[in-house]
Design an enzyme around this catalytic site. Structure first.
Site, short mmCIF file in Angstrom:
data_model
loop_
_atom_site.label_atom_id
_atom_site.label_comp_id
_atom_site.label_asym_id
_atom_site.label_seq_id
_atom_site.Cartn_x
_atom_site.Cartn_y
_atom_site.Cartn_z
N ALA A 67 0.84 -1.26 0.21
CA ALA A 67 -0.04 0.10 -0.05
C ALA A 67 1.23 1.30 0.16
O ALA A 67 2.19 1.12 0.15
CB ALA A 67 -0.57 -0.03 1.18
N GLY A 106 0.66 -5.23 0.65
CA GLY A 106 -0.73 -5.08 -0.34
C GLY A 106 -0.27 -5.63 -1.62
O GLY A 106 -1.19 -6.10 -2.19
N GLU A 109 -0.92 -9.28 -1.24
CA GLU A 109 -2.21 -9.49 -0.93
C GLU A 109 -2.92 -9.54 -2.35
O GLU A 109 -3.71 -10.40 -2.60
CB GLU A 109 -2.83 -8.68 0.06
CG GLU A 109 -2.26 -8.67 1.28
CD GLU A 109 -2.81 -7.61 2.41
OE1 GLU A 109 -2.51 -6.37 2.08
OE2 GLU A 109 -3.34 -8.02 3.23
N GLU A 129 4.13 -5.55 7.00
CA GLU A 129 3.37 -4.68 7.69
C GLU A 129 3.80 -4.69 9.08
O GLU A 129 3.57 -3.50 9.81
CB GLU A 129 2.08 -5.05 7.67
CG GLU A 129 1.32 -4.87 6.37
CD GLU A 129 1.48 -5.88 5.18
OE1 GLU A 129 2.51 -6.66 5.51
OE2 GLU A 129 0.65 -5.74 4.40
N1 CAA Z 1 4.51 3.32 -0.07
C1 CAA Z 1 5.15 4.44 -0.67
N2 CAA Z 1 6.26 4.96 -1.08
C2 CAA Z 1 7.07 3.56 -0.96
C3 CAA Z 1 6.48 2.34 -0.58
C4 CAA Z 1 5.55 2.39 0.08
N3 CAA Z 1 4.72 1.15 0.23
N4 CAA Z 1 7.95 1.57 -0.80
C5 CAA Z 1 8.69 2.30 -1.37
N5 CAA Z 1 8.37 3.62 -1.47
C6 CAA Z 1 9.26 4.72 -2.03
C7 CAA Z 1 10.13 5.02 -1.12
O1 CAA Z 1 9.67 6.23 -0.30
C8 CAA Z 1 11.24 5.81 -2.08
O2 CAA Z 1 10.67 6.85 -2.67
P1 CAA Z 1 11.66 8.18 -3.09
O3 CAA Z 1 12.42 7.46 -4.45
O4 CAA Z 1 10.81 9.34 -3.39
O5 CAA Z 1 12.71 8.44 -1.86
C9 CAA Z 1 11.19 4.65 -3.27
O6 CAA Z 1 9.74 3.99 -3.22
C10 CAA Z 1 12.05 3.68 -3.41
O7 CAA Z 1 12.18 3.07 -2.03
P2 CAA Z 1 13.71 2.46 -1.33
O8 CAA Z 1 14.50 3.63 -1.27
O9 CAA Z 1 13.36 2.04 -0.06
O10 CAA Z 1 14.02 1.57 -2.52
P3 CAA Z 1 14.88 0.16 -2.23
O11 CAA Z 1 15.35 -0.36 -3.72
O12 CAA Z 1 16.05 0.11 -1.28
O13 CAA Z 1 13.70 -0.81 -1.44
C11 CAA Z 1 11.69 -1.70 -1.30
C12 CAA Z 1 12.63 -1.20 -2.19
C13 CAA Z 1 11.96 -3.19 -0.56
C14 CAA Z 1 10.19 -1.86 -1.86
C15 CAA Z 1 11.36 -0.81 0.13
O14 CAA Z 1 11.14 0.56 -0.46
C16 CAA Z 1 10.34 -1.28 1.10
O15 CAA Z 1 10.57 -2.23 1.88
N6 CAA Z 1 9.10 -0.48 1.04
C17 CAA Z 1 8.03 -0.88 2.01
C18 CAA Z 1 7.39 -2.13 1.48
C19 CAA Z 1 6.41 -2.12 2.57
O16 CAA Z 1 6.49 -2.01 3.83
N7 CAA Z 1 5.05 -2.51 2.19
C20 CAA Z 1 3.99 -2.96 2.88
C21 CAA Z 1 3.04 -1.54 2.88
S1 CAA Z 1 1.94 -1.62 4.10
C22 CAA Z 1 0.67 -2.48 3.46
O17 CAA Z 1 0.67 -2.73 2.22
C23 CAA Z 1 -0.63 -2.79 4.12
C24 CAA Z 1 -1.63 -3.24 3.45
O18 CAA Z 1 -1.97 -4.52 3.87
C25 CAA Z 1 -2.47 -2.98 2.47
#
Ligand code: CAA
Ligand code: NAI
Length: 710
Positions: A67, A106, A109, A129
């Site tokens: 998400a 998400g 999911e 999460e």
């Molecule tokens: N939402 C919004 N922005 C996100 C994002 C997310 N879930 N995940 C990554 N981004 C953005 C970062 O803020 C960053 O933005 P900028 O370029 O503007 O700085 C960009 O994407 C790249 O991210 P990273 O610098 O972290 O890149 P990376 O290659 O080192 O890692 C990644 C990539 C493994 C996807 C890492 O970003 C990550 O772990 N993201 C979070 C994943 C996460 O926690 N997902 C679960 C979300 S909660 C959910 O999904 C709830 C639900 O059940 C609905």
């Protein structure tokens, strides 16, 4: 997000197979615009009789990574992800998800709402999460255990650790894993091709939809299921991190309740958790870490190439830095002042690697490969060819300036020279060389191969490409980099110095250093400030106090207890004694002699010890950090409040779930902070006079977060 309405899904048809390609850089996060576009595309496909199967794939680097975290905490905008996923699951023809990159949260999911899943072998799948203080809120807690059973589902969701494609396939989460493509094809194209081929195969076999909500494999052994739930309950997380407990409840409900009722329970859990202090703090920490990488003036600037680095000084820090560089695949030339010191330095690096092997984090073969990239020397000429040298000799300006001059003479033009100094003036060191634009501070934290923070200290003359090189190095090392300006102690140590002063006052007034450490540990710090001092070595701050002594206003209160320890040669762990005893087998034992010494100091100053409770310790510690943080912001030493939070979380063990001190101050209200500061300033104005920035923010009804955007 504004501006992404209806965008983000490309639609293509191939022989009756409709391909929906999600395209929302950078990571295809499922923000509301994308959700709306996906819902519309699925509805349109359902209404098209010519569409015999649906493939959901993603452009760019990854299948959705979750998400959109930036939307959390705001009123949810329809359609909710869980609704979109239900529409996908009830699609009347087969739906195949084609995964590459990181299918997280998400995103996973979404994949589970499809009827079949195909992934490249390099794909990582997971539910992070819990690391954000929440639970998978779009059906993940209900669909996953229907396939994997409770044990695997709970492990995935309660740890937040992702798994590789092979493991996901073994758990039943994937139907097919295909090899990652060669250089001729992008992962996006390969995943899409694999998904389309799989859909063709399904149609050829006459297979129909296979909604996950109707699957039961995971329920095959109800006793094992119940046992896994019981085991999870027996291992409860701390009370301030309620997400793992709610995940357990939802997984239990998956077996016991109808699917829709399970979804409702998950929804309620999701809404409760997202509003908790922990979820807000963890979210703040996640977004702050990413924000810190955006530094005006160096974005888009190409860093210099880094292959072989020099490390000058193989002491505590130099050895840790060398170990970290080796882990990142870089070559290292480690310089020491003489043969004996070099042997000790190399032995320190070897010990770090030995521990990694013993803990299963490094194979013997990888250690051998790393060791072959390390050269130890006592001859500075050996640094002539390195791309960047990091100086980590004793904290002594004249010594460092001499080392800098020598490096400048020996190193090739264009090579970067960095100092790991804790407090000293990087601009003055740069001025000792003929290449001030190539100089910067790279302030690692102890132990340098473990701690994730790197302060990139940008001097007056540091070239943008050199600063960008510092950030690139941090990324390569897997560290979080924060830009800091030049000041005594940069961001973290300057705050630490003020915070320690506040704690030293309390110790002199009546608290024991052990009570201070305990109160801050109870607040959530991994270690208290006195235990940290023992770890880092008391002599560095001692040298700083001596350096600053002549400039100090004699009317200001000074506490000499740490000096008394240093005068005895008690520098902390490295000497066996410091604030704690480290020489009696037990780690960090309280030391009655230290308490006696504190009592002597109180008596010498005529201070009658008073009772200090843990709440006061925490309140003063926080206020000191935030007040100094506000001064640092006003001086431009830190770019934004959230950078300070990143420094304190990753460098000083500030509890991540609280987000950082500036965020904690926002949470508690700046008005209360102002009130405390003004009250304490009556007795100790030099320490507690509120920073003008705090007064301004209060006056304008703003908080620190309002300054983060810049
Ligand atoms: N939402 C919004 N922005 C996100 C994002 C997310 N879930 N995940 C990554 N981004 C953005 C970062 O803020 C960053 O933005 P900028 O370029 O503007 O700085 C960009 O994407 C790249 O991210 P990273 O610098 O972290 O890149 P990376 O290659 O080192 O890692 C990644 C990539 C493994 C996807 C890492 O970003 C990550 O772990 N993201 C979070 C994943 C996460 O926690 N997902 C679960 C979300 S909660 C959910 O999904 C709830 C639900 O059940 C609905
Ligand atoms: P240390 O005393 O453990 O190591 C310093 C090393 O430098 C010694 O091994 C010494 O032999 C070597 N050395 C001295 N002069 C030399 C020369 N001319 N050429 C080559 N090597 C030389 O000190 P530590 O703790 O590793 O600190 C090093 C630097 O890192 C200091 O500037 C310190 O302020 C900084 N630092 C220390 C942190 C800590 O937690 N200890 C954290 C972050 C920075």
């Amino acid at each position: 997000m504004a501006g992404d309405e209806g965008q983000g899904v490309r639609v293509e048809d191939e022989d009756g197979i409709r391909i929906l390609e999600i395209d929302r850089p950078p990571v295809n996060a499922l923000g509301h615009g994308l959700r709306a576009a996906l819902a519309a595309a699925v509805a349109a496909a359902a209404a098209s009789p010519g569409v015999r199967a649906l493939v959901i794939a993603a452009a760019g680097r990854s299948f959705p990574a979750g998400a959109d975290i930036r939307e959390f905490g705001r009123p949810p905008q329809p359609p909710l992800l869980t609704e979109v996923l239900c529409a996908i699951e009830s699609f009347p023809r087969p739906v195949v998800a084609a995964l590459h990159g990181t299918a997280l949260g998400g995103g996973l999911e979404l994949a589970l709402a499809a009827h079949y899943r195909v992934a490249l072998a390099t794909t990582r799948l997971g539910f992070p999460e819990v690391t954000l203080g929440i639970l998978p809120g779009a059906g993940g807690t209900q669909r996953t255990p229907r396939i994997t059973g409770a044990a695997a589902a709970l492990r995935l969701m309660r740890t937040g650790q992702p798994v590789g494609a092979a493991e996901a396939e073994a758990l039943g989460l994937l139907d097919l894993v295909v090899p990652a493509p060669g250089p001729g094809e992008s992962p996006t194209a390969a995943a899409r091709r694999a998904g389309t081929a799989f859909a063709r195969g399904i149609l050829a076999e006459g297979l129909g939809p296979r909604p996950t909500r109707e699957r039961r494999e995971g329920f095959a052994d109800p006793a094992a299921y119940a046992e896994a739930v019981r085991a999870a309950r027996a291992d409860p997380p701390p009370a301030h991190l309620p997400a793992a407990g709610r995940i357990t409840d939802c997984v239990e409900a998956a077996l016991l309740l109808p699917f829709e009722a399970g979804l409702a329970l998950e929804r309620a859990g999701s809404e409760d958790l997202v509003a908790t202090e922990a979820a807000q703090g963890l979210r703040h920490a996640f977004l702050s870490e990413r924000r810190a990488a955006h530094v005006p003036g160096i974005e888009g600037v190409a860093p210099r190439t880094l292959e072989v680095l020099g490390v000058v000084g193989g002491g505590l820090m130099g050895a840790g830095i060398a170990a970290a560089l080796l882990s990142a695949g870089l070559g290292v030339v480690l310089l020491e002042r003489d043969g004996e010191a070099l042997d000790r330095g190399l032995a320190r690096v070897a010990e770090i690697k030995e521990r990694a092997v013993a803990r299963g984090r490094l194979t013997e073969a990888a250690r051998a490969a790393e060791w072959s990239r390390l050269i130890g020397t006592t001859d500075m000429e050996a640094l002539a060819g390195v791309d960047l040298a990091i100086e980590a000799v004793f904290e002594d300006f004249d010594l460092k300036a001499r080392v800098f001059r020598d490096l400048d003479r020996i190193m090739r033009p264009g090579a970067v020279i960095a100092t790991n100094t804790s407090y000293l003036d990087v601009d003055a060191l740069a001025a000792a060389t003929g290449r001030p634009a190539d100089i910067l501070g790279l302030h690692f934290f102890s132990p340098a191969h473990v701690m994730r923070l790197l302060e990139v200290v940008v001097g007056r003359a540091t070239a943008p490409a050199v600063a960008a090189t510092g950030f690139a190095l941090a990324r390569r090392l897997g560290k979080v980099a924060v830009r800091a300006g030049v000041t005594d102690g940069f961001i973290g140590n300057r705050i630490l110095a003020t915070w320690r002063t506040a704690m030293d006052f309390l110790v002199e007034d009546g608290a024991s250093p052990y009570a201070v450490d305990a109160a801050l540990r109870d607040f959530g710090f991994s270690l208290g400030p006195y235990a940290v001092a023992d770890l880092a070595g008391l002599e560095i701050a001692w040298a700083r106090r001596q350096r600053l002594a002549s400039a100090r206003d004699p009317s200001h209160r000074t506490v000499a207890i740490a000096d008394r320890l240093c005068e005895r040669g008690w520098f902390g762990q490295k000497t066996g004694r410091g604030w704690y005893r480290h020489d009696q087998g037990r780690r960090g034992a309280e030391d009655p002699e230290v308490l006696a010494l504190i009592a002597e100091e109180r008596a010498r100053k005529g201070i009658l010890p008073r009772a200090v409770d843990p709440a006061e310790i925490v309140a003063r510690a926080l206020a000191a950090m935030v007040n100094e943080g506000a001064r640092i912001l006003a001086e431009g030493i830190a770019l934004r409040p959230s950078d300070i939070d990143v420094v304190m979380v990753h460098g000083y063990g500030y509890p991540r779930w609280r987000g950082g001190p500036m965020r904690t101050a926002d949470h508690g209200g700046l008005l209360a902070l102002r009130r405390n500061l003004l009250a304490w300033a009556a007795d100790e104005p030099e320490l507690w006079t509120p920073a003008p920035l705090i007064l301004d923010l209060v006056k304008n009804g703003r908080d620190f977060a309002s300054l983060d955007a810049g």
